[in-house]
Design a protein around this motif. Structure first.
Motif, PDB file in Angstrom:
ATOM      1  N   ASN A  15     -74.781  -4.020  44.085  1.00  0.00           N
ATOM      2  CA  ASN A  15     -73.447  -4.025  44.688  1.00  0.00           C
ATOM      3  C   ASN A  15     -72.693  -5.322  44.496  1.00  0.00           C
ATOM      4  O   ASN A  15     -71.561  -5.470  44.949  1.00  0.00           O
ATOM      5  CB  ASN A  15     -73.557  -3.772  46.196  1.00  0.00           C
ATOM      6  N   ASN A  16     -73.348  -6.294  43.868  1.00  0.00           N
ATOM      7  CA  ASN A  16     -72.701  -7.589  43.708  1.00  0.00           C
ATOM      8  C   ASN A  16     -72.551  -7.971  42.248  1.00  0.00           C
ATOM      9  O   ASN A  16     -73.370  -7.584  41.422  1.00  0.00           O
ATOM     10  CB  ASN A  16     -73.509  -8.663  44.440  1.00  0.00           C
ATOM     11  N   ASN A  29     -68.338  -8.576  45.931  1.00  0.00           N
ATOM     12  CA  ASN A  29     -68.871  -7.260  46.225  1.00  0.00           C
ATOM     13  C   ASN A  29     -68.124  -6.250  45.348  1.00  0.00           C
ATOM     14  O   ASN A  29     -66.903  -6.308  45.244  1.00  0.00           O
ATOM     15  CB  ASN A  29     -68.655  -6.959  47.714  1.00  0.00           C
ATOM     16  N   GLU A  31     -68.726  -2.748  45.455  1.00  0.00           N
ATOM     17  CA  GLU A  31     -68.965  -1.371  45.906  1.00  0.00           C
ATOM     18  C   GLU A  31     -67.725  -0.500  45.861  1.00  0.00           C
ATOM     19  O   GLU A  31     -67.818   0.720  45.867  1.00  0.00           O
ATOM     20  CB  GLU A  31     -69.513  -1.392  47.338  1.00  0.00           C
ATOM     21  N   CYS A  48     -63.962  -9.256  47.418  1.00  0.00           N
ATOM     22  CA  CYS A  48     -64.348  -7.938  46.931  1.00  0.00           C
ATOM     23  C   CYS A  48     -63.504  -7.528  45.731  1.00  0.00           C
ATOM     24  O   CYS A  48     -62.331  -7.876  45.632  1.00  0.00           O
ATOM     25  CB  CYS A  48     -64.132  -6.878  48.011  1.00  0.00           C
TER      26      CYS A  48
ATOM     27  N   ILE C 119     -66.963  -9.646  54.467  1.00  0.00           N
ATOM     28  CA  ILE C 119     -68.378  -9.516  54.115  1.00  0.00           C
ATOM     29  C   ILE C 119     -69.123 -10.798  54.527  1.00  0.00           C
ATOM     30  O   ILE C 119     -70.269 -10.758  54.956  1.00  0.00           O
ATOM     31  CB  ILE C 119     -68.544  -9.278  52.584  1.00  0.00           C
ATOM     32  N   LEU C 149     -65.564  -1.414  54.700  1.00  0.00           N
ATOM     33  CA  LEU C 149     -66.866  -1.600  54.063  1.00  0.00           C
ATOM     34  C   LEU C 149     -67.777  -2.467  54.938  1.00  0.00           C
ATOM     35  O   LEU C 149     -68.969  -2.185  55.075  1.00  0.00           O
ATOM     36  CB  LEU C 149     -66.668  -2.252  52.686  1.00  0.00           C
ATOM     37  N   SER C 150     -67.192  -3.513  55.567  1.00  0.00           N
ATOM     38  CA  SER C 150     -68.010  -4.389  56.402  1.00  0.00           C
ATOM     39  C   SER C 150     -68.563  -3.609  57.601  1.00  0.00           C
ATOM     40  O   SER C 150     -69.716  -3.800  57.997  1.00  0.00           O
ATOM     41  CB  SER C 150     -67.215  -5.623  56.845  1.00  0.00           C
ATOM     42  N   TYR C 152     -68.998  -0.291  57.720  1.00  0.00           N
ATOM     43  CA  TYR C 152     -69.919   0.704  57.174  1.00  0.00           C
ATOM     44  C   TYR C 152     -71.281   0.069  56.876  1.00  0.00           C
ATOM     45  O   TYR C 152     -72.335   0.616  57.187  1.00  0.00           O
ATOM     46  CB  TYR C 152     -69.281   1.285  55.906  1.00  0.00           C
ATOM     47  N   LYS C 153     -71.242  -1.117  56.302  1.00  0.00           N
ATOM     48  CA  LYS C 153     -72.488  -1.827  55.979  1.00  0.00           C
ATOM     49  C   LYS C 153     -73.220  -2.225  57.262  1.00  0.00           C
ATOM     50  O   LYS C 153     -74.440  -2.143  57.329  1.00  0.00           O
ATOM     51  CB  LYS C 153     -72.187  -3.101  55.172  1.00  0.00           C
ATOM     52  N   ASN C 156     -75.044   0.807  58.420  1.00  0.00           N
ATOM     53  CA  ASN C 156     -76.174   1.130  57.544  1.00  0.00           C
ATOM     54  C   ASN C 156     -77.321   0.152  57.683  1.00  0.00           C
ATOM     55  O   ASN C 156     -78.478   0.515  57.564  1.00  0.00           O
ATOM     56  CB  ASN C 156     -75.722   1.125  56.085  1.00  0.00           C
ATOM     57  N   GLU C 157     -76.964  -1.115  57.891  1.00  0.00           N
ATOM     58  CA  GLU C 157     -78.003  -2.138  57.958  1.00  0.00           C
ATOM     59  C   GLU C 157     -78.409  -2.445  59.398  1.00  0.00           C
ATOM     60  O   GLU C 157     -79.095  -3.441  59.644  1.00  0.00           O
ATOM     61  CB  GLU C 157     -77.513  -3.419  57.251  1.00  0.00           C
TER      62      GLU C 157
END
Lengths: 72, 335, 362
Positions: A15-16, A29, A31, A48, C119, C149-150, C152-153, C156-157
């Motif tokens: 993803n990076n 990032n 993604e 990103c 992020i 995304l932040s 969502y991550k 997930n994490e």
């Protein structure tokens, strides 16, 4: 409203990616963009990649600029 | 591991040991070795120039320099730009407990080497140690003393007249962006190097060929935009700059673009900007270009007498914008 | 090709300017919606190059400037909690709340950190498991997928100490609001290229189709902007009202599928409060129920309380381009760059700040 710069993808790890904008390398990032490969250019915003840059379209736009300015 | 503890700052044995093993050892000169509460200096034949500055930089080591070199360069440069010959420097250290002694020694050696290069003596010093988090690793305060041998020399913004030229000695923004790129909060990898250097010889070269230098500064914090505003602050003049002639390294430009900053407002530590008479401009430029710190010197603008007291910038596409002094902090922006 | 230099020079600038001058046959008001366009216009001195009859108006597209006082107050309130670290874009630091700003609170010892990316604030959360990290989620559609995304991550994490104080705003409807306002008379729009890179060309097409106003999506280099201005001026001259896309290298008709997907996964359209303009329907995004544990408002049981709009502040009208800063009673008296009340004074490039800076007085 949003500062973003075109950066070249140097390497990708899941993803990076390591990307480079004219002498400044950073991790990004990736993604949010699909189907990316080394050598592609991406639009980098807040750490990103938010879009892939389409080289064909970029050239087209430049061409349009030039053509339009030649005619009256 | 050898680290600085509170005992190193209490004036007792540890302090003495530190002074002997680091400061005396590396700064070594007959004035400092008087080892007294005050160092007695000889007669200084001319007007005195005195400057003081404090150095707080994160990180303390950066490409092109470190806090030690920076402290000497900054002090010497402040003396040099008013036309003084730098002679003596004092240094006060405020150290955070826990700093590794070998790191402190690297800083001291760097100061000693830079002082030697500038031919200045570090004649007095002080060390204090403070608790964890009270300062960030190490702060250095300096005082510089120089002599103005030419009694007629007095550079001041009141000398500026219409038509004078603005000369810049090289690329801008290198120091500020170098340091910023190395901060922990950024994940930038660049080869930007600080321009941290000693400018006294460059200034001497200039003053040797011209008596018509109105004013010289080293544009540190606030960048050249702020320095130029200071130049004309108390005059009736304005300045017009040509952006095309102001050199900026591409990596500095890129990093500025990424985080929304403007190189015109970024700190330099090895550049001078000066206002000179039209008549002497070419001659000065020539001598500057012969110095390795002035290879890229250029006339970047001129003084106009529009009574508006502004710094105007002719942009790369021919538009005009007004450059104010730096407002607010230099923080990365997203918009 | 590095996608920058080609769009700066090529010797075309003078040529475009000539064409703009010859095509601008009447007074034309053009709004650049996006704050980054405003900055670029200032940086390159573009206003100064245009003929007098073209007036550029800065629109509401600076996310920082339109962030409400209530939002800042809430962020400050959260920073008072010892256990909370506030993470924010640098832009937000000086924006005034009712009595203070994040910059002042940081100086007073609150743990407020400037980050370059959301992020990154997720990383701060991982490194400080004993703390609670509140990211100040501001921005438009460009930034929205990254904030999404932040979140969502984080889910997930299983990162349970990351929260977003959300005030994301969206573009198309605010533009529509400006258009339908009877007092606003805008002849053309320069549209936000980076927002369009996410949502696409399509959501802006209504401007031409429904309201017969020409508009151009474009990039941020001088040539991009000048060419877009030329296009608008020409369209006005010939009565064309298409929404053109001059930024096709990053803007597709439908936008970015992936970015839109993540936005829709985490957010749902909502009302939003704009400094100077008030609460406007369907101009924001809020965090969906499924991700409510990351919503700072829900987690800390706080509500962003909106102050009544400063009754005398006319920023709303200035943003719409119907009034001039000099018409404001507060201008330079109560409201100044060091004590800004409305968005036009908050932003360095806002109309009021520019008037103030250049010494324009009543």
């Amino acid at each position: 409203m949003c500062i973003a710069v075109p950066a070249k993808v140097l390497s990708i790890d899941k993803n990076n990616a390591v990307v480079c904008f004219e002498g400044v390398k950073t991790n990004a990032n990736v993604e949010l963009v699909g189907d990316l490969k080394t050598g592609d250019y991406i639009l980098l915003h807040a750490g990103c990649a938010i879009q892939k840059i389409n080289e064909v379209e970029a050239k087209k736009t430049l061409e349009v600029f030039k053509q339009m300015l030649e005619q009256d | 591991m050898n680290i600085i503890t509170l005992e190193h700052g209490n004036g007792g044995e540890y302090t003495h040991e530190l002074v002997r093993n680091l400061f005396y050892k590396h700064f070594q000169n007959e004035l400092l070795m008087q080892q007294s509460d005050s160092s007695i200096l000889g007669n200084i034949g001319g007007k005195l120039a005195v400057t003081t500055d404090s150095f707080v930089v994160d990180p303390i080591f950066f490409p092109g320099g470190d806090i030690g070199k920076l402290s000497i360069c900054g002090t010497v440069n402040d003396l040099a730009v008013v036309g003084a010959k730098p002679l003596y420097i004092t240094a006060g250290f405020i150290i955070e407990v826990g700093l590794r002694i070998d790191i402190l020694e690297r800083i001291i050696i760097s100061m000693a080497n830079t002082a030697k290069e500038a031919n200045v003596k570090i004649v007095a010093g002080d060390t204090k140690v403070v608790g964890k988090g009270d300062v960030d690793k190490i702060y250095i305060n300096t005082t510089g003393i120089g002599v103005i041998e030419d009694n007629t020399l007095y550079m001041n913004s009141s000398n500026i007249v219409e038509g004078d030229k603005v000369i810049l000695s090289g690329t801008i923004g290198d120091h500020g962006m170098c340091v910023m790129s190395k901060r922990a909060e950024f994940d930038f990898d660049t080869d930007i190097e600080s321009d941290c250097s000693l400018l006294h010889i460059l200034v001497t070269d200039i003053l040797e060929v011209s008596e018509n230098v109105r004013i010289i500064r080293d544009p540190t914090r606030g960048g050249i935009a702020t320095t130029l505003n200071e130049f004309i602050e108390n005059t009736q003049m304005s300045i017009v700059l040509n952006e095309e002639y102001i050199p900026v390294r591409s990596n500095v430009k890129s990093m500025c673009k990424m985080i929304g900053l403007d190189p015109l407002y970024i700190a330099n530590e090895g550049k001078i900007i000066l206002i000179v008479s039209t008549k002497d401009a070419e001659k000065i430029l020539e001598v500057m270009k012969r110095n390795k710190l002035g290879l890229e010197s250029r006339i970047i603008g001129e003084v106009i007498g529009d009574n508006r007291n502004k710094v105007y910038l002719k942009t790369e596409i021919g538009g005009t914008r007004i450059l104010n002094m730096l407002e607010g902090d230099l923080l990365p922006r997203i918009c | 090709m590095n996608y920058v230099d080609e769009f700066v020079k090529e010797g075309l600038v003078e040529n475009i300017l000539k064409k703009i001058r010859s095509s601008a046959i009447r007074d034309i008001k053009i709004m650049e919606v996006c704050g980054t366009h405003t900055m670029a216009i200032m940086k390159y001195g573009i206003k100064d190059l245009l003929p007098q009859n073209i007036k550029l108006i800065s629109g509401p597209g600076c996310p920082v400037c339109v962030t409400s006082q209530g939002y800042i107050d809430t962020a400050i309130e959260l920073s008072y909690e010892d256990n909370i670290i506030i993470a924010t874009f640098g832009d937000m630091m000086k924006v005034p709340g009712t009595n203070s700003s994040l910059k002042i609170e940081k100086a007073l010892g609150r743990d407020i950190r400037v980050v370059y990316s959301p992020i990154q604030s997720l990383e701060i959360a991982k490194q400080n498991p004993e703390k609670e990290i509140v990211f100040l989620g501001i921005g438009f559609e460009t930034t929205a997928p990254i904030i999404a995304l932040s979140i969502y991550k984080a889910k997930n994490e299983n990162i349970n100490n990351y929260f977003v104080l959300n005030s994301i705003k969206t573009m198309p409807n605010i533009i529509q609001k400006l258009i339908v306002n009877k007092n606003v008379n805008i002849d053309g729009f320069i549209l936000p290229g980076h927002v369009a890179s996410i949502i696409g060309h399509k959501p802006f097409c209504f401007i031409g189709k429904e309201y017969n106003i020409p508009a151009v999506i474009t990039g941020f280099e001088p040539l991009d902007i000048l060419y877009a201005l030329y296009q608008v001026v020409r369209d006005v001259k010939y009565g064309k009202c298409k929404v053109e896309n001059l930024y096709s290298k990053v803007v597709e008709y439908e936008g970015s599928r992936k970015a839109k997907e993540i936005i829709n996964k985490v957010f749902i359209p909502s009302d939003s409060n704009w400094r100077g303009l008030g609460n406007i329907e369907n101009t924001g995004l809020k965090i969906l129920e499924g991700y409510k544990e990351f919503d700072a408002e829900k987690n800390f049981k706080i509500v962003i309380k909106e102050q009544l709009a400063q009754t005398q502040c006319i920023c709303g009208d200035i943003l719409k381009g119907v009034k001039d800063p000099l018409e404001c009673k507060m201008f330079s008296k109560i409201c100044s760059p060091s004590n800004p009340l409305g968005p036009c004074m908050v932003s360095l490039e806002g109309a009021c700040a520019v008037y103030y800076k250049y010494g324009l007085r009543r």
